[in-house]
Structure formats: C-alpha cells, structure tokens
Design a protein around this motif. Structure first.
Motif, PDB file in Angstrom:
ATOM      1  N   GLN A   8      17.547 -22.134 -13.375  1.00  0.00           N
ATOM      2  CA  GLN A   8      16.871 -21.153 -12.534  1.00  0.00           C
ATOM      3  C   GLN A   8      17.809 -20.030 -12.094  1.00  0.00           C
ATOM      4  N   SER A   9      19.040 -20.096 -12.529  1.00  0.00           N
ATOM      5  CA  SER A   9      20.055 -19.134 -12.091  1.00  0.00           C
ATOM      6  C   SER A   9      20.182 -17.962 -13.054  1.00  0.00           C
ATOM      7  N   GLY A  10      20.065 -16.756 -12.527  1.00  0.00           N
ATOM      8  CA  GLY A  10      20.286 -15.570 -13.347  1.00  0.00           C
ATOM      9  C   GLY A  10      21.705 -15.497 -13.858  1.00  0.00           C
ATOM     10  N   ASN A  11      22.659 -15.938 -13.051  1.00  0.00           N
ATOM     11  CA  ASN A  11      24.054 -15.913 -13.489  1.00  0.00           C
ATOM     12  C   ASN A  11      24.272 -16.842 -14.683  1.00  0.00           C
ATOM     13  N   SER A  12      23.586 -17.961 -14.709  1.00  0.00           N
ATOM     14  CA  SER A  12      23.657 -18.857 -15.864  1.00  0.00           C
ATOM     15  C   SER A  12      22.935 -18.247 -17.066  1.00  0.00           C
ATOM     16  N   TYR A  13      21.823 -17.576 -16.799  1.00  0.00           N
ATOM     17  CA  TYR A  13      21.026 -16.971 -17.871  1.00  0.00           C
ATOM     18  C   TYR A  13      21.824 -15.911 -18.637  1.00  0.00           C
ATOM     19  N   LYS A  14      22.721 -15.220 -17.964  1.00  0.00           N
ATOM     20  CA  LYS A  14      23.576 -14.251 -18.662  1.00  0.00           C
ATOM     21  C   LYS A  14      24.263 -14.906 -19.860  1.00  0.00           C
ATOM     22  N   LEU A  15      24.733 -16.120 -19.661  1.00  0.00           N
ATOM     23  CA  LEU A  15      25.493 -16.804 -20.704  1.00  0.00           C
ATOM     24  C   LEU A  15      24.570 -17.320 -21.806  1.00  0.00           C
ATOM     25  N   ILE A  16      23.343 -17.694 -21.436  1.00  0.00           N
ATOM     26  CA  ILE A  16      22.353 -18.063 -22.440  1.00  0.00           C
ATOM     27  C   ILE A  16      22.074 -16.871 -23.345  1.00  0.00           C
ATOM     28  N   LEU A  17      21.938 -15.700 -22.756  1.00  0.00           N
ATOM     29  CA  LEU A  17      21.661 -14.500 -23.541  1.00  0.00           C
ATOM     30  C   LEU A  17      22.814 -14.153 -24.475  1.00  0.00           C
ATOM     31  N   VAL A  18      24.022 -14.116 -23.956  1.00  0.00           N
ATOM     32  CA  VAL A  18      25.140 -13.676 -24.799  1.00  0.00           C
ATOM     33  C   VAL A  18      25.405 -14.669 -25.926  1.00  0.00           C
ATOM     34  N   THR A  19      25.265 -15.947 -25.653  1.00  0.00           N
ATOM     35  CA  THR A  19      25.488 -16.925 -26.723  1.00  0.00           C
ATOM     36  C   THR A  19      24.393 -16.835 -27.778  1.00  0.00           C
ATOM     37  N   SER A  20      23.180 -16.465 -27.371  1.00  0.00           N
ATOM     38  CA  SER A  20      22.103 -16.292 -28.341  1.00  0.00           C
ATOM     39  C   SER A  20      22.311 -15.025 -29.167  1.00  0.00           C
ATOM     40  N   PHE A  21      22.600 -13.918 -28.498  1.00  0.00           N
ATOM     41  CA  PHE A  21      22.813 -12.656 -29.212  1.00  0.00           C
ATOM     42  C   PHE A  21      23.954 -12.771 -30.230  1.00  0.00           C
ATOM     43  N   LEU A  22      25.010 -13.489 -29.860  1.00  0.00           N
ATOM     44  CA  LEU A  22      26.190 -13.587 -30.719  1.00  0.00           C
ATOM     45  C   LEU A  22      26.224 -14.881 -31.533  1.00  0.00           C
ATOM     46  N   GLU A  23      25.199 -15.694 -31.393  1.00  0.00           N
ATOM     47  CA  GLU A  23      25.087 -16.959 -32.137  1.00  0.00           C
ATOM     48  C   GLU A  23      26.335 -17.837 -31.949  1.00  0.00           C
ATOM     49  N   ILE A  24      26.677 -18.025 -30.691  1.00  0.00           N
ATOM     50  CA  ILE A  24      27.831 -18.858 -30.330  1.00  0.00           C
ATOM     51  C   ILE A  24      27.347 -20.269 -30.008  1.00  0.00           C
ATOM     52  N   PRO A  25      27.845 -21.289 -30.690  1.00  0.00           N
ATOM     53  CA  PRO A  25      27.412 -22.659 -30.394  1.00  0.00           C
ATOM     54  C   PRO A  25      28.051 -23.185 -29.106  1.00  0.00           C
ATOM     55  N   TYR A  26      27.305 -23.980 -28.365  1.00  0.00           N
ATOM     56  CA  TYR A  26      27.817 -24.550 -27.123  1.00  0.00           C
ATOM     57  C   TYR A  26      26.962 -25.759 -26.754  1.00  0.00           C
ATOM     58  N   GLU A  27      27.453 -26.511 -25.802  1.00  0.00           N
ATOM     59  CA  GLU A  27      26.697 -27.638 -25.254  1.00  0.00           C
ATOM     60  C   GLU A  27      26.325 -27.320 -23.814  1.00  0.00           C
ATOM     61  N   TRP A  28      25.055 -27.394 -23.490  1.00  0.00           N
ATOM     62  CA  TRP A  28      24.565 -27.079 -22.146  1.00  0.00           C
ATOM     63  C   TRP A  28      24.629 -28.318 -21.255  1.00  0.00           C
ATOM     64  N   GLN A  29      25.211 -28.142 -20.077  1.00  0.00           N
ATOM     65  CA  GLN A  29      25.264 -29.195 -19.066  1.00  0.00           C
ATOM     66  C   GLN A  29      24.503 -28.703 -17.840  1.00  0.00           C
ATOM     67  N   ASN A  30      23.328 -29.273 -17.595  1.00  0.00           N
ATOM     68  CA  ASN A  30      22.504 -28.779 -16.499  1.00  0.00           C
ATOM     69  C   ASN A  30      23.021 -29.284 -15.148  1.00  0.00           C
ATOM     70  N   ILE A  31      23.129 -28.354 -14.206  1.00  0.00           N
ATOM     71  CA  ILE A  31      23.561 -28.658 -12.843  1.00  0.00           C
ATOM     72  C   ILE A  31      22.453 -28.236 -11.893  1.00  0.00           C
ATOM     73  N   ASP A  32      21.935 -29.168 -11.130  1.00  0.00           N
ATOM     74  CA  ASP A  32      20.871 -28.875 -10.172  1.00  0.00           C
ATOM     75  C   ASP A  32      21.499 -28.540  -8.823  1.00  0.00           C
ATOM     76  N   THR A  33      21.525 -27.250  -8.520  1.00  0.00           N
ATOM     77  CA  THR A  33      22.164 -26.819  -7.272  1.00  0.00           C
ATOM     78  C   THR A  33      21.380 -27.294  -6.042  1.00  0.00           C
ATOM     79  N   LYS A  34      20.051 -27.435  -6.188  1.00  0.00           N
ATOM     80  CA  LYS A  34      19.240 -27.871  -5.045  1.00  0.00           C
ATOM     81  C   LYS A  34      19.559 -29.310  -4.649  1.00  0.00           C
TER      82      LYS A  34
END
Length: 200
Positions: A8-34
C-alpha cells in the motif's frame, strides 16, 4: 536481491515500477506496517530508522530510502540522464517529492483512505490540503512545458512523483484541476512494462 516493502506504500511502488521498466529480477518481501512489522528487532537490524522500503543485495549490503534505492537500481539506464545538469534536475524533483509533495499528499491519503479521517486527525488532514495543492501546481507548471518532469523522456524523477500523485484523489485532491498532470499520468500508464499499483 530482495526488496522489503508494503503493497500500500507509494514509496515501495516506486521500486516495483523501476524493476518492471528495467526488467530487474528481485524477491519481494512483504512488510505490513499496520501490524508493526517495521518495529521488530529483526527489521530494525536491517534499517534502524524502521521504515520501508529497503533493498538487500545478494552480497548482503543494505540500502534504504526509496529514492536512493530507485536511483541505484536505475544507474546506467536511460532513466538517469548522462548530462550532469539534467541529472541534477532529477535529484531536484526527488528532493521536492520528499519535502514538498509526499508529506502532504501521502499523509492526506493515509488519513482519508486508510483511517477514514478520524475526528482527532481532521485538522491535520485539512492542513495537508493547501500544501498538497501547492505541490501539484508546481508539477502542473512544469508539465505545461515538457511531457515529463525533466524533458521529453521518463526519468526516475517521474517515477518518484508518479507513485503518490496518481492516487492523490484518495487523499481528497481533485486532479481534474490539473489537466497536464492527468496527461502525464496517462502517458506513464501507457508505457511498455508499466504495472498498476493495485496489481502487485
């Protein structure tokens, strides 16, 4: 490479976008701030500031702060200009995002969209509106001159500002008053390998 973030974080979404645009592989670790998952001992060992997102490289090095991670991931790509002045303009917009945009638009979104504007935070919410509209007008003025924030192509400046701007209406900001911003949002959404915020 691992990215720790909140969906739900826009700051996290920035990284989703850049890794998609540049096709960078990564492993997502979800952190629930609430649920306070950024305040656990294990998380604070990775980032003593207790904030997401963070990036952990294969060799164990850790990087925090969304725009620092964004620029690191985009290094050497067309998303960061070679020209030193244009590169500085990218950084200028990213500092603007963190100090003049995110504190108003992202916080207003959180109070309205996720908390439902509780009475004890109503004054704070209302105080965020003026600053948010000021930031949007600064963006609108630039986008009247250029299709992207730094000239005629996408940079990490656009990714930084897109994250919370495109959901600003969830914070009570009517974007119909900003036609150039709306055009810019559509322009980014039409790019190849764009991924919507709600899909990850």
């Amino acid at each position: 490479m691992k990215i720790y973030g909140d969906k739900q974080s826009g700051n996290s979404y920035k990284l989703i976008l850049v890794t998609s645009f540049l096709e960078i592989p990564y492993e997502w670790q979800n952190i629930d701030t609430k649920k306070g998952e950024t305040r656990t001992d294990s998380f604070l060992q990775m980032n003593p500031n207790g904030k997401i997102p963070i990036l952990i490289l294969d060799d164990g090095r850790i990087l925090s702060e969304s725009n620092a991670i964004l620029n690191f991931l985009a290094e050497g790509s067309d998303l960061i200009p070679n020209d030193s002045f244009e590169r500085a303009k990218v950084f200028q917009w990213q500092f603007f995002e963190q100090y003049s945009h995110e504190p108003y638009i992202a916080v207003a979104r959180y109070i309205r969209h996720y908390l439902g504007i509780p009475e004890e935070r109503r004054a704070e919410y209302e105080s965020k509106q003026m600053g948010g509209h000021k930031a949007l007008q600064v963006m609108e003025t630039q986008l009247e001159k250029t299709p992207y924030l730094v000239g005629d192509h996408l940079t990490t400046a656009d990714i930084s500002l897109f994250a919370y701007t495109h959901v600003a209406e969830e914070g009570g900001f009517d974007l119909s008053s900003y036609p150039k911003i709306l055009d810019w949002i559509k322009r980014i959404q039409s790019l190849e390998r764009f991924v919507p915020m709600k899909s990850f």
